[in-house]
Design an enzyme around this catalytic site. Structure first.
Site, mmCIF file in Angstrom:
data_model
loop_
_atom_site.group_PDB
_atom_site.id
_atom_site.type_symbol
_atom_site.label_atom_id
_atom_site.label_comp_id
_atom_site.label_asym_id
_atom_site.label_seq_id
_atom_site.Cartn_x
_atom_site.Cartn_y
_atom_site.Cartn_z
ATOM 1 N N ASP A 281 0.823 -1.224 0.000
ATOM 2 C CA ASP A 281 0.000 0.000 0.000
ATOM 3 C C ASP A 281 0.852 1.266 0.000
ATOM 4 O OD1 ASP A 281 -2.327 -1.681 0.323
ATOM 5 O OD2 ASP A 281 -1.821 -1.818 2.446
ATOM 6 N N SER B 195 1.719 13.804 -4.964
ATOM 7 C CA SER B 195 0.260 13.701 -4.965
ATOM 8 C C SER B 195 -0.104 12.452 -5.745
ATOM 9 C CB SER B 195 -0.392 14.942 -5.598
ATOM 10 O OG SER B 195 -0.615 14.753 -6.982
ATOM 11 N N HIS C 183 -3.788 -2.427 -7.698
ATOM 12 C CA HIS C 183 -3.319 -1.097 -8.027
ATOM 13 C C HIS C 183 -4.477 -0.269 -8.565
ATOM 14 C CE1 HIS C 183 0.975 -2.853 -8.749
ATOM 15 N NE2 HIS C 183 0.746 -2.603 -7.485
#
Length: 430
Positions: free
Chosen positions: A13, A415, A41
């Site tokens: 993760d 991000s 994913h």
């Protein structure tokens, strides 16, 4: 041009999806080499979200050849279901762009039942599995009684192999108080999907070696994280396969010389799903803050992740065991706005300072983290695409992590967006 292995350097993760997607755009071949459909994913391409669990992430990109290697255990029903799901989103998938190793072992319904029974039983040790059958399937693989993809092509031999398999499983089921499984049930469930699976079956080892000789750029895509490795992870709270970098060679049929660069995806803090030791876990407001801001729940399972501070001891150990050449540091933006940030730089066990995770279950449970406190930053790292965009304290944090784990940051992700990254070293140009 280098061939690149992507693995998680923690408990999974870590944000591998974004990095794998970014690399797969420039690769010719994408290979899954271990695990099953228990890890996934999330890929966002041109505003469309795709979720993969078993299929390599390369399948969503036109012009890429994708491979499910022999190190993967394949649930044939899930394979067919995932094909249909992605095709429903307009993804073209055929034997022209996807191959499944004919020597890969299959996950059967009896594996899922056994996995669930063990995990739900009060008599057993709770591991925190997804109950999708990976563990029992790997047990049959090692026990030399597994059904493999190639067996679907020969119904008569398949019947014989099923009977042999059930001699083991029905004895086990009787002992556990579970109804015995009929050979016809397993045979019928496999024949139901055989015609949809077999067109994709082939000699992966041969195809990949030829592609390597042809100069194709290969990306090896790992699932889970190195701390869940069956041998080098937090045993017994691990997955049932080898998740470290070296498995890319064995799980695909290529030799170790084909692995040029190992990229370890590393979260700027630490999370884990399921049971097991977690020295830096924060069962407090810090843990809740990281979980909420980081949206920490599983892609395929929806399970909430446990959260804590960055553990440099564990990542340094993973770097060494997996031969990691550089890391992709993800989710740095989750730490934005914190007054101070702690990093685990060592452990205390029985009054002694150590710089490794013990192999014993008791030792792993009893280590106490030794923290170093770093200044946080009030500015934002979200969306940064150059070092100049980062607050000074964020840069210091990244540099300190490099020092502690003994390997450089090759990519800094700021991000979930693909373009919000700072490339320091291109793994494909190693």
């Amino acid at each position: 041009m280098a061939n690149v292995v992507v693995i998680g350097s923690q408990w999974g993760d870590e944000g591998k999806g974004k990095i794998v997607d970014w690399l797969s755009e420039r690769a010719d071949v994408v290979v899954r080499f271990q695990g099953g459909h228990n890890a996934g994913h999330t890929l966002v391409i041109d505003g469309v979200t795709y979720k993969t669990a078993l299929l390599p992430s390369g399948v969503v990109r036109p012009g890429k050849f994708s491979v499910i290697g022999n190190g993967v255990v394949v649930d044939p029903h899930h394979f067919v279901k995932e094909l249909a799901l992605l095709r429903g989103q307009g993804v073209a998938i055929s034997p022209e762009n996807l191959m499944v190793a004919d020597n890969a072992c299959l996950i059967l319904s009896l594996h899922r039942e056994l996995d669930s029974f063990r995990e739900n039983s009060n008599a057993g040790l709770k591991i925190g599995t997804t109950k999708r059958g990976m563990g029992p399937a790997y047990e049959d693989k090692v026990g030399r009684r597994a059904i493999r993809v190639a067996d679907l092509a020969d119904p008569e031999v398949l019947k014989t192999k099923i009977e042999r398999l059930l001699r083991h499983h029905n004895a086990l089921r009787r002992g556990l108080g579970i109804d015995e499984m009929k050979a016809e049930t397993i045979y019928d469930e496999l024949m139901e999907v055989a015609d949809e699976v077999l067109p994709f079956a082939g000699r992966v080892w041969e195809r990949l070696n030829q592609m390597r000789r042809d100069g194709k750029r290969i990306l090896f895509e790992g699932a889970q994280g190195a701390l869940l490795d069956i041998e080098h992870g937090t045993y017994p709270f691990v997955t049932s396969s080898n998740t470290i970098g070296g498995q890319a060679a064995n799980g695909s049929g290529l030799g170790p010389g084909a692995l040029d660069y190992v990229l370890g995806i590393t979260k700027a803090y630490t999370t884990r799903v399921g049971e097991g030791p977690f020295p830096t876990e924060q069962l407090n407001d810090i843990g809740e803050y990281l979980g909420e801001k980081g949206h920490e729940w599983g892609v395929n399972t929806g399970r909430k992740r446990r959260c804590g501070w960055f553990d440099a001891v564990l990542v340094k150990q993973t770097v060494q065991v997996s031969g990691i050449n550089g890391i992709a540091l993800t989710k740095l933006d989750v730490l934005d706005g914190m007054e101070e940030i702690k990093v685990c730089v060592g452990y205390e066990l029985d009054g002694e300072r150590i710089d490794y995770l013990p192999s014993t279950m008791q030792g792993q449970a009893n280590v106490q983290p030794i923290y170093e406190t770093l200044a946080g930053w009030q500015g934002t790292t979200a969306g940064a695409r150059s070092w100049a965009d980062l607050p000074a304290e964020a840069v210091k944090y990244v540099r300190r992590i490099e020092e502690l784990i003994g390997t450089p940051v090759a990519v800094l992700s700021t991000s979930p967006e693909r373009l919000d990254s700072i490339l320091v070293h291109d793994p494909f140009q190693d």
